[in-house]
Scaffold this motif. Structure first.
Motif, PDB file in Angstrom:
ATOM      1  N   ASN B  26       0.817  -1.216   0.000  1.00  0.00           N
ATOM      2  CA  ASN B  26       0.000   0.000   0.000  1.00  0.00           C
ATOM      3  C   ASN B  26       0.851   1.267   0.000  1.00  0.00           C
ATOM      4  O   ASN B  26       0.320   2.361   0.129  1.00  0.00           O
ATOM      5  CB  ASN B  26      -0.943  -0.015   1.211  1.00  0.00           C
ATOM      6  CG  ASN B  26      -1.966  -1.131   1.080  1.00  0.00           C
ATOM      7  OD1 ASN B  26      -2.548  -1.322   0.008  1.00  0.00           O
ATOM      8  ND2 ASN B  26      -2.155  -1.905   2.141  1.00  0.00           N
ATOM      9  N   PRO B  28       2.893   3.942  -1.913  1.00  0.00           N
ATOM     10  CA  PRO B  28       3.001   4.397  -3.317  1.00  0.00           C
ATOM     11  C   PRO B  28       4.430   4.691  -3.742  1.00  0.00           C
ATOM     12  O   PRO B  28       4.664   5.026  -4.903  1.00  0.00           O
ATOM     13  CB  PRO B  28       2.171   5.683  -3.324  1.00  0.00           C
ATOM     14  CG  PRO B  28       2.302   6.215  -1.935  1.00  0.00           C
ATOM     15  CD  PRO B  28       2.395   5.007  -1.025  1.00  0.00           C
ATOM     16  N   THR B  29       5.395   4.579  -2.830  1.00  0.00           N
ATOM     17  CA  THR B  29       6.781   4.867  -3.210  1.00  0.00           C
ATOM     18  C   THR B  29       7.522   3.606  -3.636  1.00  0.00           C
ATOM     19  O   THR B  29       8.703   3.672  -3.975  1.00  0.00           O
ATOM     20  CB  THR B  29       7.544   5.515  -2.042  1.00  0.00           C
ATOM     21  OG1 THR B  29       7.367   4.703  -0.880  1.00  0.00           O
ATOM     22  CG2 THR B  29       7.032   6.914  -1.771  1.00  0.00           C
ATOM     23  N   THR B  30       6.854   2.461  -3.642  1.00  0.00           N
ATOM     24  CA  THR B  30       7.556   1.264  -4.107  1.00  0.00           C
ATOM     25  C   THR B  30       7.127   0.954  -5.542  1.00  0.00           C
ATOM     26  O   THR B  30       5.992   1.201  -5.953  1.00  0.00           O
ATOM     27  CB  THR B  30       7.274   0.026  -3.235  1.00  0.00           C
ATOM     28  OG1 THR B  30       5.920  -0.371  -3.443  1.00  0.00           O
ATOM     29  CG2 THR B  30       7.500   0.324  -1.756  1.00  0.00           C
ATOM     30  N   MET B  31       8.067   0.396  -6.260  1.00  0.00           N
ATOM     31  CA  MET B  31       7.862   0.101  -7.665  1.00  0.00           C
ATOM     32  C   MET B  31       6.680  -0.856  -7.885  1.00  0.00           C
ATOM     33  O   MET B  31       5.841  -0.632  -8.754  1.00  0.00           O
ATOM     34  CB  MET B  31       9.132  -0.564  -8.171  1.00  0.00           C
ATOM     35  CG  MET B  31       9.375  -0.341  -9.620  1.00  0.00           C
ATOM     36  SD  MET B  31      11.146  -0.594  -9.912  1.00  0.00           S
ATOM     37  CE  MET B  31      11.145  -0.520 -11.673  1.00  0.00           C
ATOM     38  N   ILE B  34       3.189   0.746  -7.677  1.00  0.00           N
ATOM     39  CA  ILE B  34       2.828   1.558  -8.853  1.00  0.00           C
ATOM     40  C   ILE B  34       2.539   0.646 -10.041  1.00  0.00           C
ATOM     41  O   ILE B  34       1.595   0.882 -10.806  1.00  0.00           O
ATOM     42  CB  ILE B  34       3.971   2.531  -9.207  1.00  0.00           C
ATOM     43  CG1 ILE B  34       4.278   3.457  -8.032  1.00  0.00           C
ATOM     44  CG2 ILE B  34       3.619   3.343 -10.444  1.00  0.00           C
ATOM     45  CD1 ILE B  34       3.239   4.502  -7.756  1.00  0.00           C
ATOM     46  N   LEU B  37      -0.860  -0.698  -9.571  1.00  0.00           N
ATOM     47  CA  LEU B  37      -1.860   0.365  -9.736  1.00  0.00           C
ATOM     48  C   LEU B  37      -2.121   0.667 -11.203  1.00  0.00           C
ATOM     49  O   LEU B  37      -3.258   0.947 -11.598  1.00  0.00           O
ATOM     50  CB  LEU B  37      -1.383   1.646  -9.041  1.00  0.00           C
ATOM     51  CG  LEU B  37      -1.587   1.735  -7.533  1.00  0.00           C
ATOM     52  CD1 LEU B  37      -0.830   2.930  -6.974  1.00  0.00           C
ATOM     53  CD2 LEU B  37      -3.076   1.828  -7.195  1.00  0.00           C
ATOM     54  N   ASN B  38      -1.077   0.632 -12.019  1.00  0.00           N
ATOM     55  CA  ASN B  38      -1.244   0.950 -13.431  1.00  0.00           C
ATOM     56  C   ASN B  38      -2.210   0.000 -14.124  1.00  0.00           C
ATOM     57  O   ASN B  38      -2.928   0.393 -15.040  1.00  0.00           O
ATOM     58  CB  ASN B  38       0.117   0.927 -14.148  1.00  0.00           C
ATOM     59  CG  ASN B  38       0.832   2.251 -14.045  1.00  0.00           C
ATOM     60  OD1 ASN B  38       0.202   3.298 -13.978  1.00  0.00           O
ATOM     61  ND2 ASN B  38       2.150   2.208 -14.004  1.00  0.00           N
ATOM     62  N   ARG B  41      -5.935   0.340 -11.806  1.00  0.00           N
ATOM     63  CA  ARG B  41      -6.726   1.551 -12.004  1.00  0.00           C
ATOM     64  C   ARG B  41      -6.706   2.029 -13.456  1.00  0.00           C
ATOM     65  O   ARG B  41      -7.184   3.109 -13.762  1.00  0.00           O
ATOM     66  CB  ARG B  41      -6.231   2.659 -11.066  1.00  0.00           C
ATOM     67  CG  ARG B  41      -6.373   2.262  -9.596  1.00  0.00           C
ATOM     68  CD  ARG B  41      -6.109   3.412  -8.657  1.00  0.00           C
ATOM     69  NE  ARG B  41      -6.261   2.989  -7.263  1.00  0.00           N
ATOM     70  CZ  ARG B  41      -5.973   3.746  -6.206  1.00  0.00           C
ATOM     71  NH1 ARG B  41      -5.499   4.967  -6.385  1.00  0.00           N
ATOM     72  NH2 ARG B  41      -6.146   3.295  -4.984  1.00  0.00           N
ATOM     73  N   LEU B  59      -4.143  -2.249  -1.745  1.00  0.00           N
ATOM     74  CA  LEU B  59      -4.804  -1.336  -2.686  1.00  0.00           C
ATOM     75  C   LEU B  59      -6.289  -1.689  -2.831  1.00  0.00           C
ATOM     76  O   LEU B  59      -6.857  -1.632  -3.918  1.00  0.00           O
ATOM     77  CB  LEU B  59      -4.103  -1.378  -4.058  1.00  0.00           C
ATOM     78  CG  LEU B  59      -2.603  -1.059  -4.018  1.00  0.00           C
ATOM     79  CD1 LEU B  59      -1.960  -1.293  -5.385  1.00  0.00           C
ATOM     80  CD2 LEU B  59      -2.348   0.374  -3.565  1.00  0.00           C
TER      81      LEU B  59
END
Lengths: 494, 494
Positions: B26, B28-31, B34, B37-38, B41, B59
Motif C-alpha cells: 500500500n 506508493p513509493t515502491t515500484m 505503482i 496500480l497501473n 486503475r 490497494l
C-alpha cells in the motif's frame, strides 16, 4: 571590419530610443500591426510612432501621414509596405533625416529580374545617402533587453545569452515558442533577409562586442562576400563560439534559398572550408543550431573531452555512453578508490562505474547533491551529463493512479523536488565545468524549469544532450589551438 | 520461429485475463505498488490480485500470502521482489500452475558472477517446468488496448499502431510522457530486460502477427542469438517495417550495456550487416527510433522518393529542401502547366515552384484544402512535406499583445482553425500517399493535436519531419526489392 562598437550600424538600431512603423494599422491581421504591437506593448521604454496615410490614430497612438511629417526624426523606421511603396518611403526617411531602417517588404532580389532592378536601386539610393538598413525581405530585429521587437511574434521568454542572426525571418520569430519550450533565451536576434546593407558579417561584428551575447547562432542560405564574412567571423570566434546551419549546399537547398532570399548557395565543401577557417562549427539541423548555441552560450568551456554520466536509468545511461564515443568524447574509468567510495553510497543493483546508474532510486540527495560535486571536483572530469531529474510532472502523472495514497499533497512534493535541485543549479558556476542534461519531461515540470532558468541546458533526449556537450568540447579544442598558435594574449575569456 | 500466433508466449501474456502482483503493497513509493496500480486503475477488465506475506488487503483488493495460496492459477504473475526471493516465488508459481511471468527484479546476469549463477539457475528451473517469462531486470509489458500495464508509468495517450520492444525499461515507461507529447501512440510494448526466456526475436515474431501493430521499434544493447533474431526479423520486415536503435557498438555503449542488462554488444559493422540482412532500418538516436517508427506505423508506403514541400515560411521550406536531398530524396520541378496553375492561386511574393512557399499568408483554405489534394493527385509526387500549420497557440500568443483588437473571441478563432484542418486529416488515406509535417508549436495547439490524433506525424523541426519521410522512402525501396526478388506473393500488404 568595424572600428568601434558604436560604428556598427546595428548598435544604433538596437539602441533606438524612438521607432516609427510605416504600414501598421488597427487591423490585427496585418503584419505591420503585429510588428508595431510587439514593440508598443512589450517593455520598450522609448517612443513608438505609427505612420499611416489616412488614420489619425493607430493602436492608440497619434499617427502621421508619412515620415516627412514627423515632428522630429526617429532613431529607426520600420517599413512594412507594398513592394512599390518601399523606395518612396525610403526617400521620405532620407528627407526627414532618418538614418536607420528595417525593411520588411519582400519583392526584391528573390523576385526575379524586376526585383533585382528594384534592389539595385534601393542599394544605390541608400548608399548615396548614408542610410543603413536591415532587409529587405526580412522581419528585422529583436532586442530582448530593450523590448524592441520588429518581428511578428511576441517574445515571451526571459532574455538569455544567445545571439541569433538569420537569413530566414521564421527562425527568429515563429520559432520563439519552441525556443521558450526548450528553455533557450535570446539576447538579440536579427533577420537579415536579402542583406542589401547589413549582412551576416555586420551581425558577427556586432555580436563579437555585445556584452549580452555569449554565443552566436547563424542560419545561412548563401554568403555573397566570403572575405568580409571570414574576417568578421574570425574576430568573433576568437571571443565567443559561433555555430552555423548552412542549407544551400544541395540542389534543393540552393534552389529554395534562391527563391527565398535570393541567396546563391555554394557547394558544401566550400562552406565547410570557410567555416573551418573561421572557427565556426557547422550543424545540420535547426535543432542543433539552437541547442548547441544554447549550451555554448551558457556553459563553461571544458578543458578536455572526458565525461561522466550520472542517471537513474540504464537505457539513457547506455544511449548517452554510446553517443559520447560517437561524438569524439570518452568516459574515463574511475580510480579504484573513487569507485569504491561511490559504490558505498549506492544501492546494490546500481552501477558505480562510469556511467553511474542509480537504477530505480528515489534518493535525490545522492543524485543531485552528493554525487555531482564529488564528480565535478575530479581533475580527470571535464563535464557532466545527466538524465532523468524530474519534479511536478512526475508527481502529477503518478498521482493520476496513486493520488490518494500519498501522504503529502502534490504541490508540497513538487516543491520539495524543486528545492532539492537548487544546489545543482549553482554547480556549473562553482566548478567552472559544463553540465548538460536530458529529461523526458518538458518545462511544465518545475524541476526542469528550475534547471533551465538557471541556464543548465535540459534537452528532450539523451543524444541531444550529448551532441550539445560535443559542441562545447570542440569549442574548447578550438580555443586551445588558438591559444597555442597565438600565445596567451589570444585567450580572451569567453 | 513460432508456428501459430497462439504459440508465441507473448500471446498468453498480452491476453491475460487475471494478473497477480507479487511485491505490491500500500506504499506508493515502491515500484511494485505503482506497477499494480497501473493495471488495477487503468482500463484492465480482468482480475488483479495482490500477493503479500503479511497484508490482508493491498490497494483495496484481497491479498494472498503467496502464489501457492491463490484459489486458482492466474494467467500472469508479476514479480517485483528482492533478488533472493525470485527463485522461491518462481517455485510457488510452478506449484500453483502459473505458466507466464514478468520478473521485474534485478541482480542477475548484469550483476557479476553471483548474478550469472542465479540467472543460470532461473533459466534451468523455468525451462524444466515449461514456464515462459519476460525479464528478469525488466519492467514487463504494456498493452494499450487491454489496459494491462506492468510498467512504472501510467499510459495516458490514445493507443496507436506502433509496437515497441526494448532492452531498456525506461524506453517503454519514462518515455511515455514524451511520446504522448509527440503524438505517438503505442499498440503494445515489451521491456525484455535480460531476455532469459522471451527475447527480441519472440517480440518480432509476435508483432509480425499482431493486427494492432503496423510498425515495430527496437532498442537493442546486444543480441545473444543472431540466427534466431535474423529469422524472426526477416519474417516481420516482410510484413511491416522495423526500425532499431543499437547502442552497443562503441566502447561506452558496450560497457554500459553490460552493466545494464548484461548484454554483450558487438562491433557496429556486424550489426549493420545483421540489420541489412534482416531488412531492419538502423537509427542513431531514440528520437529517430520513435519518430521514424511513428511515420512508418501511420503513413502509406511511398512509391518513390519524389517529394513536394508546402509551407508559408521560407526558412523551413529551405531547411526541408536541403534535408530532402541529404536524405536521398528529390524535389521534382512542376510541369509548366501545373506551375502556372499554382502561381495563379498564390500571392505575388510567394513561390510556385517546389518548394511552394506561400510566404506570409493567412489563406488556410489554399494551404490546407486546395493545394494538398492538387499536389497529392499528381503521378510524379510520392509524398508531401508540410510546415507551419497552427491554431490555438498561435492565437493565444498573438492575443497577448493584440487580444482587444480581434473581432472574434479566441476560442472561436481556434475552432475555425481546427475545422479547417479536418479535410487534410483525411488526405493520406484518400490518396494513399504519406504526409509528414513539422510545427514549432506542440500539442497544446488544437490544430497540431487534431493532425496528430488523425495519425499525421507532426514533429518539432523541419529536418525531423524530412528524416522520418526518408525512413518511409527507404521502406518503400525495401518492399519493392523484396517483391522483385520473391515475386508477387511476397507483397503482403502492410
Amino acid at each position: 571590419m568595424t572600428e568601434s562598437r558604436e560604428a556598427n550600424p546595428l548598435h544604433a538600431i538596437f539602441n533606438a530610443g524612438s521607432v516609427a512603423f510605416v504600414g501598421a494599422s488597427n487591423k490585427p491581421t496585418t503584419m505591420g500591426t503585429i510588428q508595431m504591437l510587439n514593440t508598443l506593448r512589450g517593455n520598450f521604454p522609448g517612443r513608438v510612432i505609427p505612420v499611416h496615410p489616412r488614420l489619425e490614430r493607430v493602436l492608440g497612438e497619434k499617427a502621421y501621414p508619412n515620415l516627412r511629417a514627423l515632428p522630429e526624426p526617429v532613431d529607426l523606421a520600420v517599413l512594412v509596405v507594398p513592394t512599390d511603396a518601399v523606395l518612396p518611403v525610403v526617400e521620405d526617411a532620407i528627407a526627414r533625416g532618418i538614418r536607420n531602417l528595417v525593411i520588411t517588404s519582400a519583392g526584391f532580389r528573390e523576385g526575379g529580374e524586376d526585383g533585382q532592378k528594384r534592389e539595385a536601386l534601393l542599394r544605390e539610393v541608400t548608399r548615396r545617402n548614408g542610410i543603413r538598413f536591415v532587409g529587405p525581405n526580412c522581419i528585422g530585429v529583436l532586442n530582448t533587453k530593450s523590448g524592441l521587437n520588429t518581428t511578428f511574434f511576441p517574445y515571451l521568454h526571459a532574455p538569455g545569452p544567445l545571439g541569433l542572426a538569420s537569413q530566414s525571418g521564421t527562425y527568429v520569430t515563429q520559432v520563439l515558442d519552441l525556443l521558450a519550450r526548450w528553455g533557450i533565451g535570446l539576447s538579440k536576434a536579427i533577420s537579415v533577409g536579402n542583406s542589401v546593407s547589413i549582412d551576416l558579417a555586420d551581425c558577427l561584428d556586432y555580436f563579437a562586442d555585445d556584452p549580452d551575447t555569449r554565443a552566436v547562432a547563424l542560419y545561412i542560405e548563401g554568403i555573397a562576400d566570403g572575405r568580409r564574412f571570414l574576417a568578421a567571423a574570425r574576430r568573433c570566434t576568437a571571443r565567443k563560439p559561433v555555430v552555423a546551419l548552412y542549407v544551400g549546399g544541395t540542389e534543393g537547398g540552393s534552389r529554395s534559398g534562391r527563391s527565398h532570399t535570393g541567396a546563391l548557395g555554394g557547394p558544401d565543401e566550400i562552406y565547410d572550408g570557410l567555416f573551418a577557417q573561421a572557427g565556426i562549427q557547422r550543424v545540420k539541423t535547426v535543432a542543433d543550431l539552437y541547442t548547441f548555441g544554447w549550451a555554448l552560450a551558457t556553459q563553461a568551456v571544458p578543458n578536455g573531452n572526458r565525461m561522466v554520466i550520472l542517471t537513474h536509468s540504464g537505457g539513457p545511461a547506455t544511449s548517452m555512453a554510446d553517443a559520447v564515443y560517437r561524438h569524439g568524447m570518452t568516459l574515463p574509468r574511475f580510480p579504484s578508490a573513487l569507485e569504491a567510495q561511490i559504490r558505498s553510497m549506492l544501492p546494490a543493483t546500481a552501477s558505480a562505474a562510469n556511467p553511474i546508474d542509480l537504477t530505480f532510486s528515489l534518493d535525490i540527495k545522492l543524485l543531485q547533491e552528493k554525487l555531482p560535486p564529488l564528480l565535478l571536483g575530479q581533475d580527470f572530469v571535464d563535464g557532466l551529463l545527466m538524465h532523468g531529474l524530474q519534479g511536478s510532472t512526475f508527481f502529477t502523472d503518478v498521482s493520476r493512479i496513486a493520488g490518494d495514497l500519498f501522504s503529502l499533497p502534490l504541490d508540497q512534493m513538487s516543491e520539495f523536488a524543486r528545492l532539492a535541485v537548487e544546489p545543482l543549479c549553482r554547480m556549473p558556476q562553482e566548478f567552472q565545468k559544463p553540465i548538460v542534461m536530458s529529461c523526458f519531461y518538458d518545462r511544465r515540470d518545475n524541476v526542469v524549469r528550475t534547471l533551465q532558468d538557471a541556464h543548465i541546458p535540459v534537452f528532450d533526449t539523451p543524444e541531444r544532450a550529448v551532441a550539445a556537450m560535443g559542441a562545447l568540447v570542440r569549442y574548447g579544442e578550438f580555443r586551445r589551438r588558438l591559444a597555442s598558435r597565438e600565445g596567451p594574449d589570444a585567450r580572451t575569456p569567453v
